[in-house]
Design a protein around this motif. Structure first.
Motif, PDB file in Angstrom:
ATOM      1  N   GLY A 102       0.818  -1.198   0.000  1.00  0.00           N
ATOM      2  CA  GLY A 102       0.000   0.000   0.000  1.00  0.00           C
ATOM      3  C   GLY A 102       0.850   1.246   0.000  1.00  0.00           C
ATOM      4  N   PRO A 103       0.237   2.419  -0.176  1.00  0.00           N
ATOM      5  CA  PRO A 103       0.992   3.659  -0.237  1.00  0.00           C
ATOM      6  C   PRO A 103       1.560   4.056   1.109  1.00  0.00           C
ATOM      7  N   GLY A 104       2.621   4.870   1.068  1.00  0.00           N
ATOM      8  CA  GLY A 104       3.166   5.432   2.290  1.00  0.00           C
ATOM      9  C   GLY A 104       4.650   5.214   2.454  1.00  0.00           C
ATOM     10  N   SER A 105       5.263   6.109   3.226  1.00  0.00           N
ATOM     11  CA  SER A 105       6.685   6.024   3.531  1.00  0.00           C
ATOM     12  C   SER A 105       6.927   5.587   4.967  1.00  0.00           C
ATOM     13  N   GLY A 156      -6.998  -5.856  -9.422  1.00  0.00           N
ATOM     14  CA  GLY A 156      -6.331  -4.639  -9.002  1.00  0.00           C
ATOM     15  C   GLY A 156      -7.031  -3.895  -7.888  1.00  0.00           C
ATOM     16  N   MET A 157      -6.300  -2.935  -7.301  1.00  0.00           N
ATOM     17  CA  MET A 157      -6.811  -2.082  -6.231  1.00  0.00           C
ATOM     18  C   MET A 157      -7.191  -0.708  -6.746  1.00  0.00           C
ATOM     19  N   ALA A 158      -6.764  -0.377  -7.974  1.00  0.00           N
ATOM     20  CA  ALA A 158      -7.116   0.900  -8.577  1.00  0.00           C
ATOM     21  C   ALA A 158      -8.493   0.794  -9.224  1.00  0.00           C
ATOM     22  N   GLU A 159      -9.008   1.949  -9.680  1.00  0.00           N
ATOM     23  CA  GLU A 159     -10.223   1.920 -10.482  1.00  0.00           C
ATOM     24  C   GLU A 159      -9.883   1.238 -11.806  1.00  0.00           C
ATOM     25  N   MET A 160     -10.601   0.180 -12.147  1.00  0.00           N
ATOM     26  CA  MET A 160     -10.257  -0.625 -13.310  1.00  0.00           C
ATOM     27  C   MET A 160     -11.158  -0.292 -14.492  1.00  0.00           C
ATOM     28  N   SER A 161     -10.554  -0.221 -15.683  1.00  0.00           N
ATOM     29  CA  SER A 161     -11.310   0.052 -16.895  1.00  0.00           C
ATOM     30  C   SER A 161     -11.834  -1.249 -17.491  1.00  0.00           C
ATOM     31  N   ALA A 162     -12.612  -1.102 -18.571  1.00  0.00           N
ATOM     32  CA  ALA A 162     -13.184  -2.267 -19.233  1.00  0.00           C
ATOM     33  C   ALA A 162     -12.114  -3.141 -19.883  1.00  0.00           C
ATOM     34  N   VAL A 216       1.340  -3.613 -10.770  1.00  0.00           N
ATOM     35  CA  VAL A 216       0.150  -3.580  -9.917  1.00  0.00           C
ATOM     36  C   VAL A 216      -1.082  -3.006 -10.614  1.00  0.00           C
ATOM     37  N   GLU A 217      -1.156  -3.162 -11.913  1.00  0.00           N
ATOM     38  CA  GLU A 217      -2.376  -2.851 -12.675  1.00  0.00           C
ATOM     39  C   GLU A 217      -2.924  -1.454 -12.365  1.00  0.00           C
ATOM     40  N   ALA A 218      -2.109  -0.425 -12.571  1.00  0.00           N
ATOM     41  CA  ALA A 218      -2.474   0.993 -12.449  1.00  0.00           C
ATOM     42  C   ALA A 218      -2.425   1.526 -11.015  1.00  0.00           C
ATOM     43  N   PHE A 219      -2.227   0.684 -10.018  1.00  0.00           N
ATOM     44  CA  PHE A 219      -2.102   1.183  -8.646  1.00  0.00           C
ATOM     45  C   PHE A 219      -0.768   1.896  -8.453  1.00  0.00           C
ATOM     46  N   GLU A 220       0.135   1.793  -9.440  1.00  0.00           N
ATOM     47  CA  GLU A 220       1.411   2.517  -9.364  1.00  0.00           C
ATOM     48  C   GLU A 220       1.198   4.027  -9.305  1.00  0.00           C
ATOM     49  N   CYS A 221       0.073   4.508  -9.842  1.00  0.00           N
ATOM     50  CA  CYS A 221      -0.222   5.948  -9.783  1.00  0.00           C
ATOM     51  C   CYS A 221      -0.293   6.436  -8.336  1.00  0.00           C
ATOM     52  N   THR A 222      -0.785   5.575  -7.456  1.00  0.00           N
ATOM     53  CA  THR A 222      -0.903   5.907  -6.034  1.00  0.00           C
ATOM     54  C   THR A 222       0.380   5.591  -5.276  1.00  0.00           C
ATOM     55  N   PHE A 268       3.910   0.375 -16.197  1.00  0.00           N
ATOM     56  CA  PHE A 268       2.835   1.371 -16.135  1.00  0.00           C
ATOM     57  C   PHE A 268       1.650   0.887 -16.957  1.00  0.00           C
ATOM     58  N   HIS A 269       0.433   1.237 -16.505  1.00  0.00           N
ATOM     59  CA  HIS A 269      -0.787   0.656 -17.067  1.00  0.00           C
ATOM     60  C   HIS A 269      -1.824   1.738 -17.403  1.00  0.00           C
ATOM     61  N   SER A 270      -1.466   2.668 -18.252  1.00  0.00           N
ATOM     62  CA  SER A 270      -2.424   3.728 -18.594  1.00  0.00           C
ATOM     63  C   SER A 270      -3.626   3.183 -19.357  1.00  0.00           C
ATOM     64  N   TYR A 271      -3.469   2.013 -19.984  1.00  0.00           N
ATOM     65  CA  TYR A 271      -4.597   1.433 -20.711  1.00  0.00           C
ATOM     66  C   TYR A 271      -5.677   0.945 -19.755  1.00  0.00           C
ATOM     67  N   ILE A 272      -5.319   0.807 -18.464  1.00  0.00           N
ATOM     68  CA  ILE A 272      -6.314   0.441 -17.454  1.00  0.00           C
ATOM     69  C   ILE A 272      -6.885   1.705 -16.824  1.00  0.00           C
ATOM     70  N   THR A 273      -6.010   2.520 -16.251  1.00  0.00           N
ATOM     71  CA  THR A 273      -6.409   3.791 -15.655  1.00  0.00           C
ATOM     72  C   THR A 273      -5.250   4.767 -15.753  1.00  0.00           C
ATOM     73  N   LYS A 274      -5.499   5.984 -16.229  1.00  0.00           N
ATOM     74  CA  LYS A 274      -4.457   7.002 -16.302  1.00  0.00           C
ATOM     75  C   LYS A 274      -4.284   7.665 -14.940  1.00  0.00           C
ATOM     76  N   CYS A 275      -3.060   8.071 -14.634  1.00  0.00           N
ATOM     77  CA  CYS A 275      -2.799   8.842 -13.431  1.00  0.00           C
ATOM     78  C   CYS A 275      -3.316  10.273 -13.620  1.00  0.00           C
ATOM     79  N   THR A 276      -3.468  11.002 -12.525  1.00  0.00           N
ATOM     80  CA  THR A 276      -3.823  12.419 -12.615  1.00  0.00           C
ATOM     81  C   THR A 276      -2.587  13.231 -12.976  1.00  0.00           C
TER      82      THR A 276
END
Length: 375
Positions: free
Chosen positions: A212-215, A237-243, A280-286, A310-318
């Motif tokens: 999970g996130p954090g230092s 995945g733990m991120a918002e997942m796309s189709a 981690v299927e787009a959870f890298e953004c977090t 990196f998995h922008s095809y699943i969910t893009k980072c902000t």
């Protein structure tokens, strides 16, 4: 070292016992000598693949935190794999295969499960040959892993890169695999157990759960929701997942732990000697932005190497996350980018990495795979 069922949750021992009793009932009530022999073999295999419930060596370090659904998925598949591999109710010698046996022995003598209808059945023997599946990934492993002593991989899935790192690189003294998908964890546990006679086997440690996130270095878990179209399919995945990953009709709760806490738990005192694979299927953004404070405190020359998909095809980072990812990259002396399949790796000088650009530069990380090294 493999994780035994009982220590992931106290209920695991009960379910494993029920499986064994059921098999014994089959032999007793059918009065068949062949069934009795098959049952004995199955019980023996089930015990071997599940681990000795009294063994301190087999106990996971931290709790998985799986809820009832996660435990159910894990136990049902783990038992099914053990039964299938033991050939309890039939004669299927192909249920265990040697990876690389038909493919120029690229992977060596690693064994994997091939129980029909289970996640990753026969997948490694058909794909991990240095040509078919992610040749650039295995190429960078061959180049980079001899420079490190510890390997950490998450998500581990069914274990292709984990077992490759463990079996092929004598420089790697410790190997840690972390997997939050209960079906994938059951499969990698069995795949590892099938190699219990290998000289590299004692170096491998499996941890159910996620990063999970954090230092923070505190190992207090944070329980989160994980979703999947089909448990064990490599796209949970733990991120918002796309189709692109299918309809997320299945979910469970699982514990996550900060990466610095895992370093502390595992007594990794020289982070610079550690190779960390993140898939981690787009959870890298977090995750990536949350490590900046930790890595900054470690200082130059003392940071672990990161291999990140990196998995922008699943969910893009902000945009803000992309800026933070650029800041993360700027902490490293060398950044390598897998430009395109078949085209190899491109070095990006740190001087070319701005730390903020409204997300514009950071979006270079929205696809492909990157290697970050402190040398």
């Amino acid at each position: 070292m493999i994780a035994d069922l009982s220590s992931i949750s106290p209920r695991h021992a009960v379910v494993a016992t029920v499986a064994v009793i059921s098999l014994m009932w089959f032999a007793r009530h059918h009065h068949l000598e062949s069934a009795r022999l098959q049952t004995d073999r199955c019980v023996s295999t089930l015990s071997a693949l599940s681990g000795d419930v009294t063994s301190q060596r087999a106990r996971p370090v931290l709790e998985s935190g799986w809820d009832a659904m996660g435990i159910k998925i894990h136990l049902e598949l783990h038992t099914r794999l053990a039964v299938g591999i033991a050939n309890c109710m039939g004669n299927s010698p192909s249920n265990v295969v040697q990876v690389g046996a038909q493919r120029n022995d690229f992977f060596g003598s690693v064994r994997s499960q091939n129980v029909e209808g289970t996640p990753g059945a026969g997948w490694m023997s058909n794909n991990v040959d240095g040509v078919t599946w992610e040749p650039e990934t295995l190429a960078v492993y061959r180049q980079m892993l001899p420079k490190f002593k510890t390997y950490i991989g998450f998500g581990t899935w069914i274990g292709p890169t984990l077992l490759y790192a463990a079996s092929q690189f004598s420089s790697i003294e410790r190997v840690y695999g972390i997997e939050a998908d209960p079906a994938a964890f059951a499969t990698v546990s069995v795949n590892l157990a099938l190699n219990s006679g290998a000289p590299w086997y004692p170096r491998v440690h499996l941890q159910p759960g996620g990063v999970g996130p954090g230092s923070s270095s505190a190992s207090t878990p944070n329980r989160v929701k994980m979703s999947s179209a089909s448990a064990g399919n490599s796209c949970s995945g733990m991120a918002e997942m796309s189709a692109n990953c299918g309809e997320m009709t299945l979910s469970w709760q699982v514990n996550t732990y900060p990466l610095p806490a895992l370093f502390k738990q595992w007594r990794i005192n020289t982070p610079a000697d550690t190779f960390v694979k993140v898939d981690v299927e787009a959870f890298e953004c977090t995750l990536i932005p949350s490590w900046i404070d930790w890595l900054t405190k470690l200082g130059s020359g003392n940071k672990p190497g990161f291999f990140i998909a990196f998995h922008s095809y699943i969910t893009k980072c902000t945009d803000g996350q992309y800026d933070d990812i650029a800041r993360f990259a700027a902490l490293y002396k060398t950044v390598w980018r897998n430009v395109e399949t078949g085209k190899g790796w491109q070095r990006i000088p740190p001087s070319e990495i701005p730390q903020a650009s409204g997300g514009a530069w950071g979006r270079k990380f929205q696809k492909d795979t990157f290697m970050f090294t402190d040398f």
